[in-house]
Design an enzyme around this catalytic site. Structure first.
Site, mmCIF file in Angstrom:
data_model
loop_
_atom_site.group_PDB
_atom_site.id
_atom_site.type_symbol
_atom_site.label_atom_id
_atom_site.label_comp_id
_atom_site.label_asym_id
_atom_site.label_seq_id
_atom_site.Cartn_x
_atom_site.Cartn_y
_atom_site.Cartn_z
ATOM 1 N N GLU A 1 -28.193 29.127 -57.289
ATOM 2 C CA GLU A 1 -27.844 30.516 -56.961
ATOM 3 C C GLU A 1 -28.503 31.485 -57.941
ATOM 4 O OE1 GLU A 1 -26.923 31.132 -53.762
ATOM 5 O OE2 GLU A 1 -25.295 29.750 -54.212
ATOM 6 N N HIS A 2 -29.165 32.492 -57.378
ATOM 7 C CA HIS A 2 -29.888 33.531 -58.125
ATOM 8 C C HIS A 2 -31.086 32.968 -58.886
ATOM 9 C CE1 HIS A 2 -27.240 37.128 -57.632
ATOM 10 N NE2 HIS A 2 -26.395 36.180 -57.256
ATOM 11 N N THR A 3 -31.440 31.732 -58.625
ATOM 12 C CA THR A 3 -32.629 31.147 -59.234
ATOM 13 C C THR A 3 -33.905 31.520 -58.486
ATOM 14 O OG1 THR A 3 -32.110 29.146 -57.978
ATOM 15 C CG2 THR A 3 -31.464 29.175 -60.300
ATOM 16 N N SER B 1 -28.231 45.371 -29.940
ATOM 17 C CA SER B 1 -27.547 44.137 -30.318
ATOM 18 C C SER B 1 -26.128 44.146 -29.801
ATOM 19 C CB SER B 1 -27.531 43.970 -31.838
ATOM 20 O OG SER B 1 -26.615 44.873 -32.430
ATOM 21 N N GLY C 1 -21.702 39.128 -43.689
ATOM 22 C CA GLY C 1 -21.067 39.349 -44.978
ATOM 23 C C GLY C 1 -20.393 38.141 -45.570
ATOM 24 N N ALA C 2 -20.670 36.955 -45.027
ATOM 25 C CA ALA C 2 -19.990 35.741 -45.481
ATOM 26 C C ALA C 2 -20.827 34.911 -46.440
ATOM 27 C CB ALA C 2 -19.612 34.881 -44.271
ATOM 28 N N GLY C 3 -21.995 35.411 -46.819
ATOM 29 C CA GLY C 3 -22.850 34.649 -47.705
ATOM 30 C C GLY C 3 -23.619 33.546 -47.008
ATOM 31 N N SER D 1 -28.531 38.069 -42.373
ATOM 32 C CA SER D 1 -29.710 38.944 -42.404
ATOM 33 C C SER D 1 -30.999 38.152 -42.233
ATOM 34 C CB SER D 1 -29.742 39.731 -43.716
ATOM 35 O OG SER D 1 -29.742 38.866 -44.838
ATOM 36 N N ASP E 1 -33.573 32.485 -48.550
ATOM 37 C CA ASP E 1 -32.861 32.544 -47.273
ATOM 38 C C ASP E 1 -33.810 32.408 -46.087
ATOM 39 O OD1 ASP E 1 -30.702 32.970 -48.902
ATOM 40 O OD2 ASP E 1 -30.483 35.091 -48.415
#
Length: 390
Positions: free
Chosen positions: A39-41, A73, A130-132, A136, A180
């Site tokens: 994560e964030h890597t 949409s 919004g659930a991670g 997107s 992602d």
């Protein structure tokens, strides 16, 4: 094709025909993703281990005979319309920034937008927002693949991942890395994508969850996050500051053995941000090694350690995520951690198959006891990446 998948394709085609009064030229889809660890890597040039999930965004799309772009949409209200000549990030707003941003970003990767026809697109999705789980990137990847096809661009999937990242960074304003989009475009069934975010080399790693009797449970806390707001950007800035003060291009060049020197050079907060990235990179490597040699039943402690690092060093967890993790572990999960950018979203728990109901019930009871909104709990499986469906 499963009945559920066929229903999704029928729904997006019906939605397109209702909005635009003709049939689409084709239907494309792309999955959300869950990050098993790392994560964030990604924006620090490090390692990540995500996999595409069996929740997808579907887009029906057709070109037009003029230069008008219209996107609609199932979740966005009225259709948004503009000319290809107006396709600049400053003109985008709301959900439509994702598909319009992809069209703009393709122009930055060689597409001559002055020569392209306009298009109409209708988007539907069962990836929770919004659930991670990267709803997107699922939109960006599906639209990128569709436009790559209908505009005849011939871009490969690694390039389309860069297109999606650029759209996210510039059109949406979220300073995310490339993980992602890579997972959404490169994912394969029953496997994770081991991605080196510096070289962009990707390797498919078999997970082996099913033969080991394990399932990955998603616990959506219902605490929505937004990567375009300050917390995510502040963490990225801290990492860049740490790298600059340590005299390296990125934190990828900092290793666990370097942390004592980093503690002497950096202030406490910046050091803890750096320590998370450095140790998280090592945890990704250790997880890949464990999956290859020892099997998935051995990775639980690495998931647990990742969560503690995000909670204490990177400070991106929230009480609901911490509660989900500790409750899942207490109810029988072999490992659990928050996943995604943080400040809300979802936790994941690796759970023996026969304990899934008990873990889900325990988490929901714990949330009720603490007065939190009821979380969604559901199992996800590693799925194939973006594809043309029809």
């Amino acid at each position: 094709m499963s009945p559920l998948h066929q229903a999704a394709l029928s729904a997006v085609q019906a939605g397109f025909e209702s909005r635009f009064n003709h049939a689409p030229a084709g239907i494309w889809s792309a999955p959300g993703r869950v990050n098993l660890i790392g994560e964030h890597t990604d924006y620090n040039g490090g390692f990540v281990l995500p996999f595409a999930i069996d929740r997808r965004t579907v887009v029906a799309l057709s070109t037009r005979t003029d230069r008008t772009v219209r996107v609609a949409s199932s979740f966005g209200g009225e259709a948004v319309e503009m000319s290809l000549d107006e396709l600049f990030p400053e003109n985008f707003a709301g959900w439509s920034a994702y598909p319009l941003g992809v069209a703009w970003a393709l122009g930055q990767f060689g597409a001559d937008l002055t020569a392209m026809p306009g298009f109409e697109a209708y988007i539907d999705s069962d990836v929770p927002i919004g659930a991670g789980l990267s709803s997107s990137a699922a939109i960006e990847s599906a639209v990128a693949l569709a436009l790559n096809d209908v505009w005849g661009l011939g871009l490969d999937r690694a390039t389309l991942a860069k297109v999606g990242q650029l759209a996210e960074n510039r059109a949406v304003g979220a300073p995310t890395g490339i993980m992602d989009q890579s997972a959404s475009l490169l994912g394969q069934a029953d496997s994770a994508v081991f991605l080196d975010c510096r070289s962009l080399e990707a390797e498919v790693i078999e997970l082996g969850f099913d033969p080991a009797g394990l399932e990955l449970l998603i616990i959506d806390t219902k605490v929505s996050h937004d990567h375009a707001t300050g917390g995510y950007a502040a963490r990225r800035t801290s990492c860049e500051t740490g790298a600059r003060l340590l005299g390296v291009p990125s934190l990828r060049e900092v290793h666990v053995d370097d942390l004592p020197r980093a503690a002497d050079v950096l202030d406490d907060e910046t050091f803890r941000r750096v320590r998370h990235i450095v140790t998280e990179n090592q945890r990704v490597l250790d997880t890949v090694r464990a999956l290859r040699v020892l099997g998935p039943g051995t990775i639980g402690p690495l998931l647990d350690a990742s969560h503690l690092s995000m909670r204490d060093d990177f400070e991106i967890s929230v009480p609901q995520l911490d509660l989900a993790v500790t409750t899942a572990r207490g109810a029988g999960a072999i490992g659990a951690r928050m996943t995604g950018g943080g400040f809300g979203g979802s936790a994941i728990a690796l759970v023996p198959r026969d304990l899934i109901p008990a873990v889900a019930v325990a988490v929901q009871a714990a949330f009720a006891l603490d007065g939190y909104a009821t979380p969604d709990t559901f199992v996800v499986r590693a799925a194939g990446g973006a594809a043309r469906e029809a």
